[in-house]
Design an enzyme around this catalytic site. Sequence first.
Site, PDB file in Angstrom:
ATOM      1  N   THR A   1      30.081  10.428  38.682  1.00 28.76           N
ATOM      2  CA  THR A   1      30.628  10.486  37.325  1.00 28.76           C
ATOM      3  C   THR A   1      29.622  10.003  36.280  1.00 28.76           C
ATOM      4  O   THR A   1      28.772   9.154  36.575  1.00 28.76           O
ATOM      5  CB  THR A   1      31.896   9.599  37.270  1.00 28.76           C
ATOM      6  OG1 THR A   1      32.253   9.387  35.912  1.00 28.76           O
ATOM      7  CG2 THR A   1      31.676   8.235  37.907  1.00 28.76           C
TER       8      THR A   1
ATOM      9  N   GLU B   1      30.377   8.076  34.079  1.00 28.49           N
ATOM     10  CA  GLU B   1      30.763   6.702  33.717  1.00 28.49           C
ATOM     11  C   GLU B   1      29.807   5.657  34.291  1.00 28.49           C
ATOM     12  O   GLU B   1      29.792   4.516  33.839  1.00 28.49           O
ATOM     13  CB  GLU B   1      32.206   6.411  34.154  1.00 28.49           C
ATOM     14  CG  GLU B   1      33.181   7.347  33.470  1.00 28.49           C
ATOM     15  CD  GLU B   1      34.637   6.990  33.694  1.00 28.49           C
ATOM     16  OE1 GLU B   1      34.946   5.804  33.834  1.00 28.49           O
ATOM     17  OE2 GLU B   1      35.461   7.924  33.745  1.00 28.49           O
TER      18      GLU B   1
ATOM     19  N   TYR C   1      35.761   0.736  38.479  1.00 29.52           N
ATOM     20  CA  TYR C   1      35.718   2.067  39.113  1.00 29.52           C
ATOM     21  C   TYR C   1      34.293   2.614  39.088  1.00 29.52           C
ATOM     22  O   TYR C   1      33.752   3.063  40.109  1.00 29.52           O
ATOM     23  CB  TYR C   1      36.676   3.020  38.378  1.00 29.52           C
ATOM     24  CG  TYR C   1      36.305   4.488  38.471  1.00 29.52           C
ATOM     25  CD1 TYR C   1      36.411   5.188  39.669  1.00 29.52           C
ATOM     26  CD2 TYR C   1      35.833   5.192  37.349  1.00 29.52           C
ATOM     27  CE1 TYR C   1      36.056   6.534  39.763  1.00 29.52           C
ATOM     28  CE2 TYR C   1      35.480   6.533  37.431  1.00 29.52           C
ATOM     29  CZ  TYR C   1      35.589   7.197  38.637  1.00 29.52           C
ATOM     30  OH  TYR C   1      35.236   8.526  38.727  1.00 29.52           O
TER      31      TYR C   1
ATOM     32  N   LYS D   1      31.492   3.488  42.047  1.00 32.23           N
ATOM     33  CA  LYS D   1      30.855   4.810  42.187  1.00 32.23           C
ATOM     34  C   LYS D   1      29.329   4.655  42.172  1.00 32.23           C
ATOM     35  O   LYS D   1      28.617   5.298  42.942  1.00 32.23           O
ATOM     36  CB  LYS D   1      31.281   5.742  41.040  1.00 32.23           C
ATOM     37  CG  LYS D   1      32.705   6.233  41.081  1.00 32.23           C
ATOM     38  CD  LYS D   1      33.018   7.166  42.231  1.00 32.23           C
ATOM     39  CE  LYS D   1      32.277   8.465  42.174  1.00 32.23           C
ATOM     40  NZ  LYS D   1      32.663   9.350  43.327  1.00 32.23           N
TER      41      LYS D   1
HETATM   42  N1  LIG Z   1      38.520  13.636  37.387  1.00 28.96           N
HETATM   43  C1  LIG Z   1      37.434  13.588  36.629  1.00 28.96           C
HETATM   44  O1  LIG Z   1      37.494  13.793  35.409  1.00 28.96           O
HETATM   45  C2  LIG Z   1      36.082  13.279  37.251  1.00 28.96           C
HETATM   46  C3  LIG Z   1      34.938  13.369  36.460  1.00 28.96           C
HETATM   47  C4  LIG Z   1      33.682  13.134  37.046  1.00 28.96           C
HETATM   48  C5  LIG Z   1      33.599  12.810  38.391  1.00 28.96           C
HETATM   49  N2  LIG Z   1      34.731  12.702  39.137  1.00 28.96           N
HETATM   50  C6  LIG Z   1      34.588  12.376  40.562  1.00 28.96           C
HETATM   51  O2  LIG Z   1      35.048  13.500  41.291  1.00 28.96           O
HETATM   52  C7  LIG Z   1      35.653  13.075  42.511  1.00 28.96           C
HETATM   53  C8  LIG Z   1      37.055  13.660  42.623  1.00 28.96           C
HETATM   54  O3  LIG Z   1      37.831  13.215  41.518  1.00 28.96           O
HETATM   55  P1  LIG Z   1      39.358  13.653  41.366  1.00 28.96           P
HETATM   56  O4  LIG Z   1      39.719  13.501  39.961  1.00 28.96           O
HETATM   57  O5  LIG Z   1      39.564  14.949  42.060  1.00 28.96           O
HETATM   58  O6  LIG Z   1      40.067  12.498  42.221  1.00 28.96           O
HETATM   59  P2  LIG Z   1      41.547  12.405  42.807  1.00 28.96           P
HETATM   60  O7  LIG Z   1      41.951  10.984  42.646  1.00 28.96           O
HETATM   61  O8  LIG Z   1      42.420  13.472  42.235  1.00 28.96           O
HETATM   62  O9  LIG Z   1      41.360  12.758  44.364  1.00 28.96           O
HETATM   63  C9  LIG Z   1      40.716  11.877  45.250  1.00 28.96           C
HETATM   64  C10 LIG Z   1      40.983  12.393  46.669  1.00 28.96           C
HETATM   65  O10 LIG Z   1      40.274  11.540  47.574  1.00 28.96           O
HETATM   66  C11 LIG Z   1      41.143  11.210  48.662  1.00 28.96           C
HETATM   67  N3  LIG Z   1      40.691   9.908  49.198  1.00 28.96           N
HETATM   68  C12 LIG Z   1      40.742   8.698  48.584  1.00 28.96           C
HETATM   69  N4  LIG Z   1      40.235   7.750  49.380  1.00 28.96           N
HETATM   70  C13 LIG Z   1      39.838   8.378  50.525  1.00 28.96           C
HETATM   71  C14 LIG Z   1      39.207   7.937  51.726  1.00 28.96           C
HETATM   72  N5  LIG Z   1      38.901   6.638  51.919  1.00 28.96           N
HETATM   73  N6  LIG Z   1      38.931   8.849  52.684  1.00 28.96           N
HETATM   74  C15 LIG Z   1      39.239  10.158  52.514  1.00 28.96           C
HETATM   75  N7  LIG Z   1      39.852  10.631  51.403  1.00 28.96           N
HETATM   76  C16 LIG Z   1      40.136   9.757  50.414  1.00 28.96           C
HETATM   77  C17 LIG Z   1      42.530  11.156  48.047  1.00 28.96           C
HETATM   78  O11 LIG Z   1      43.547  11.287  49.009  1.00 28.96           O
HETATM   79  C18 LIG Z   1      42.453  12.343  47.073  1.00 28.96           C
HETATM   80  O12 LIG Z   1      42.817  13.534  47.726  1.00 28.96           O
HETATM   81  C19 LIG Z   1      35.639  11.542  42.487  1.00 28.96           C
HETATM   82  O13 LIG Z   1      34.567  11.100  43.249  1.00 28.96           O
HETATM   83  C20 LIG Z   1      35.425  11.193  41.027  1.00 28.96           C
HETATM   84  O14 LIG Z   1      34.723   9.986  40.900  1.00 28.96           O
HETATM   85  C21 LIG Z   1      35.967  12.927  38.603  1.00 28.96           C
END
Ligand SMILES: NC(=O)c1ccc[n+]([C@@H]2O[C@H](COP(=O)([O-])OP(=O)(O)OC[C@H]3O[C@@H](n4cnc5c(N)ncnc54)[C@H](O)[C@@H]3O)[C@@H](O)[C@H]2O)c1
Length: 353
Positions: free
Chosen positions: A126, A128, A153, A157
């Site tokens: 991210t 962030e 958070y 990361k």
């Molecule tokens: N949502 C955003 O705007 C955004 C922006 C930039 C980066 N990201 C990154 O993208 C990635 C996905 O984000 P998202 O919004 O889809 O998240 P989300 O919270 O919707 O999904 C996270 C998924 O990871 C699974 N999970 C959590 N802990 C786990 C573990 N220990 N082992 C296996 N599975 C596990 C959960 O069950 C879930 O399905 C993250 O790494 C986040 O940091 C998100």
Amino acid sequence: MNLLVCGGAGFIGSNFIHYMLEQYPDYRIVNFDKLTYAGNLENHRSVENDPRYAFVEGDITDLDSLNRVVAEKEITHIINFAAETHVDRSIHGGCRDFVLTNTLGVQMILDAARVNRVEKFVNVSTDEVYGSLALDDERRFTESTPIWPNMPYAAAKAGGDLMCNAYFVTHKVPVIVTHCSNNYGPYQFPEKVIPFFIFKLLKGEKVPVYGDGLNVRDWIHVKDHARALALLLRDGAPGEVYNIGADNERSNLELTKMILEIMGLGEDRIEYVTDRPGHDRRYSVDAGKIRALGWTPEYAREEFKRGLTETIEWYKNNSQWAEHLWQKKRDEMNKFQESLNRSDTQMAAAARG
Ligand SMILES: NC(=O)c1ccc[n+]([C@@H]2O[C@H](COP(=O)([O-])OP(=O)(O)OC[C@H]3O[C@@H](n4cnc5c(N)ncnc54)[C@H](O)[C@@H]3O)[C@@H](O)[C@H]2O)c1
């Protein structure tokens, strides 16, 4: 390509899997997910019988499970979305799980990639991790901006990202790290701002805007993020970091007013609430490096209203999806709401001295 998608039952992972199955008929995909409150297999009802798709329940902090799935499914590539992602939870709900999954979990995947000689691993992270910019700062985050996160958070990361660099340099694991801006689109867990606001407005409630509402985020459509990741899996250079963003900075207030306008509602539905502690002021991503590989967002800045309108329509047409999610995860959500209320009371007490 035999692709292991860690965290493929969450928001971005689900959209990514749908995109890959549509675009690459000869790829095989294994979705490896712990199914925390944020993981939802209903997102994959339309593909669960596709012979190219398989689901394995598992935790990325468990190296044995990772090694088993990588070996049994003859995995050649890994992409990691698995994370604890809700910033408010990392502040009010304790951040142990954030550190375990976002830092230790990434290190376990790196070990699995190393031992099993995986051809490429993309760790999705991210913007962030770069910390915050002032509103009038003309700089943007580039890949060489120092990592200096403010949120628990983001710090967790960043721990995973630093492990990736260390494993590339020390063990030659072919890993890429991405730093993407805020995503929007279908299948997002309704605790995150856009679906949270849409469902509150649909129920006739007001929407809470933190502080003065002027905090700025750089919004990208989740499909554009998926396209960028697919490109990096193929053409990204191991050991490199790539920023991903759509040059679409919007203040939270601007975003809220746009949602209200699209839904035909007035600004009387806004309620200003106490700001989040340590709330980063502005994120701004320079995505020149991935653009140089040939990627451009289909939903660029001028298309934001279209993307948002389609997203609102999707949530309206899939209110049952959200209803099922609420029912299944109600206990978890209630527990979190209680911890928020407790910490609000504590903050109010502290403010009163
Ligand atoms: N949502 C955003 O705007 C955004 C922006 C930039 C980066 N990201 C990154 O993208 C990635 C996905 O984000 P998202 O919004 O889809 O998240 P989300 O919270 O919707 O999904 C996270 C998924 O990871 C699974 N999970 C959590 N802990 C786990 C573990 N220990 N082992 C296996 N599975 C596990 C959960 O069950 C879930 O399905 C993250 O790494 C986040 O940091 C998100």
